[in-house]
Design a protein around this motif. Structure first.
Motif, short mmCIF file in Angstrom:
data_model
loop_
_atom_site.label_atom_id
_atom_site.label_comp_id
_atom_site.label_asym_id
_atom_site.label_seq_id
_atom_site.Cartn_x
_atom_site.Cartn_y
_atom_site.Cartn_z
N TYR A 88 0.81 -1.22 0.00
CA TYR A 88 0.00 0.00 0.00
C TYR A 88 0.84 1.27 0.00
O TYR A 88 0.32 2.36 -0.25
N GLY A 89 2.12 1.14 0.24
CA GLY A 89 3.02 2.27 0.15
C GLY A 89 3.92 2.16 -1.07
O GLY A 89 3.64 2.69 -2.14
N HIS A 90 4.99 1.42 -0.92
CA HIS A 90 6.05 1.34 -1.92
C HIS A 90 5.59 0.84 -3.29
O HIS A 90 5.83 1.49 -4.32
N LEU A 91 4.92 -0.30 -3.34
CA LEU A 91 4.61 -0.89 -4.64
C LEU A 91 3.54 -0.11 -5.40
O LEU A 91 3.64 0.06 -6.62
N LEU A 92 2.52 0.37 -4.70
CA LEU A 92 1.52 1.17 -5.41
C LEU A 92 2.09 2.51 -5.86
O LEU A 92 1.69 3.05 -6.90
N ASN A 93 3.04 3.05 -5.12
CA ASN A 93 3.74 4.26 -5.58
C ASN A 93 4.50 3.98 -6.86
O ASN A 93 4.53 4.81 -7.79
N ARG A 94 5.13 2.82 -6.93
CA ARG A 94 5.83 2.44 -8.16
C ARG A 94 4.85 2.30 -9.33
O ARG A 94 5.17 2.69 -10.47
N MET A 95 3.68 1.76 -9.05
CA MET A 95 2.69 1.63 -10.11
C MET A 95 2.24 3.00 -10.60
O MET A 95 2.11 3.23 -11.81
N LYS A 96 2.03 3.91 -9.68
CA LYS A 96 1.57 5.25 -10.06
C LYS A 96 2.64 6.03 -10.83
O LYS A 96 2.32 6.94 -11.59
N ARG A 97 3.91 5.67 -10.62
CA ARG A 97 4.99 6.30 -11.39
C ARG A 97 5.18 5.64 -12.75
O ARG A 97 6.04 6.06 -13.53
N GLY A 98 4.43 4.61 -13.03
CA GLY A 98 4.52 3.93 -14.32
C GLY A 98 5.59 2.86 -14.40
O GLY A 98 5.85 2.32 -15.47
N GLU A 99 6.20 2.52 -13.26
CA GLU A 99 7.26 1.51 -13.26
C GLU A 99 6.70 0.10 -13.33
O GLU A 99 7.38 -0.83 -13.80
N LEU A 100 5.48 -0.09 -12.85
CA LEU A 100 4.82 -1.40 -12.86
C LEU A 100 3.38 -1.22 -13.33
O LEU A 100 2.71 -0.28 -12.92
N LYS A 101 2.92 -2.14 -14.15
CA LYS A 101 1.53 -2.08 -14.62
C LYS A 101 0.68 -3.20 -14.03
O LYS A 101 -0.50 -3.02 -13.76
N ARG A 102 1.29 -4.36 -13.86
CA ARG A 102 0.55 -5.50 -13.34
C ARG A 102 1.38 -6.19 -12.25
O ARG A 102 2.54 -6.57 -12.51
N ILE A 103 0.80 -6.34 -11.08
CA ILE A 103 1.49 -7.06 -10.02
C ILE A 103 0.55 -8.09 -9.41
O ILE A 103 -0.67 -7.93 -9.41
#
Length: 338
Positions: free
Chosen positions: A287-302
């Motif tokens: 809810y912190g680190h990984l979703l922040n990465r998704m919002k930056r466009g680094e990850l699309k599907r986890i």
């Protein structure tokens, strides 16, 4: 809705409208400190017991998540959350503060994704517009219950893990912008006969592998579909075991696309032995680190596979082995998730 034997596919793709994470002093020195919304300087949080401090962690995360979404607590229709303390009293007392209809869930350290899966299911079928879900743990409170009080200074083996002091909460909605919950695979209890409470990672690894295999089989996809498959808190030992088991079972996941929250949260050199654990581990990292990465466009599907050891002090005293479980939730953001 049900695909295969144990996977829910959410046609309406509920939105993770906002999230919030709160941590303690050890997390403030960790690798992902910048991804926390609030960090505390001491374990007491101004309270008179560690258990009361534990409650405050969850309360702060819940109020912060609502604040970030601009939603008043009266609009929250359900709270689905849990922790590791007897009868989940920190979560229940935090629920008293929020005042929303409450479903307490216990999946040990898999609680974060158990709550997210149930929340997405309810929202997907029109059972609610706003649901708060989350999980929390407190190092001193949990260690005192499951192992030894920190003041005791008991020696731990290299396989032991460090319980996270933290809470992670998500506000799930039927509308709005944000990462979407697309599917969830519910875990089954796996017990390979391990009984050492200082080797949770080794005990939980087969459950994580079982759920990952079930998810890929039910969804008829390859592991490469996801930019990242992340387990809850297997730590160094369990992560290595699970990676080897996946390869042995014919699941070809690239090493850099298979990670563990228990190895993400702390820095190298912090005295965490095999890594992090606790219900707050996957909750804060996702809810912190990984979703922040998704919002930056680094990850699309986890695919988040939160793992839990379903033992208790009572079961340990009765020489029981450790039954384990893992729940998987797929989250997508960007591309064709909408």
């Amino acid at each position: 809705m049900l695909k295969g034997h144990r996977t829910w596919v959410f046609e309406n793709k509920p939105t993770i409208l906002s999230t919030a994470t709160v941590g303690g002093p050890f997390e403030a020195n960790g690798r992902i400190a910048d991804d926390f919304d609030l960090l505390h300087e001491d374990l007491w949080l101004g309270e008179e017991s560690y258990e009361k401090a534990h409650k405050v962690l969850l309360e702060e995360a819940m109020f912060k998540a609502m604040e970030k979404a601009g939603i008043e607590k009266e609009k929250v229709q359900f709270l689905i959350a849990g922790d590791l303390i007897n009868q989940m009293t920190p979560t229940s007392f935090a629920a008293r503060t929020i005042g929303a209809p409450y479903l307490g869930v216990f999946g040990a350290c898999s609680t974060s994704m158990e709550g997210l899966a149930l929340s997405a299911f309810i929202v997907n079928y029109g059972g609610a517009d706003y649901i708060l879900t989350g999980a929390s743990s407190h190092n001193a409170a949990v260690e005192k219950q499951f192992r030894y009080p920190t003041e005791y200074g008991g020696q731990k083996p290299p396989t032991a893990q460090w319980t996270v002091t933290g809470a992670g909460v998500a506000l799930i909605s039927s509308h709005g912008d944000g990462p979407r919950v697309t599917s969830a695979t519910i875990g089954r209890v796996i017990d390979m006969g391990l009984s050492d409470p200082f080797n949770m990672g080794g005990a939980m690894a087969p459950a994580a592998v079982d759920t990952i295999e079930a998810h890929l089989r039910d969804m008829k996809i390859d592991a490469s579909y996801y930019d990242l498959i992340v387990t809850g808190d297997l730590g160094k030992i369990g992560h290595e075991i699970s990676f080897d088991l996946l390869r042995q079972h014919g699941v070809n996941v690239e090493e850099d696309r298979y990670q563990d929250c228990g190895l993400i949260i702390y820095r190298e050199g912090q005295p965490v032995l095999a890594g992090a654990s606790g219900a707050g581990c996957s909750a804060t990292v996702v809810y912190g680190h990984l979703l922040n990465r998704m919002k930056r466009g680094e990850l699309k599907r986890i695919l988040v596979v939160a793992t839990g050891a379903l033992l208790s002090p009572l079961s340990f005293q009765q020489n029981e082995t450790i039954p384990c479980i893992a729940h998987a939730v797929a989250i997508e953001y960007g591309g064709d998730e909408s």
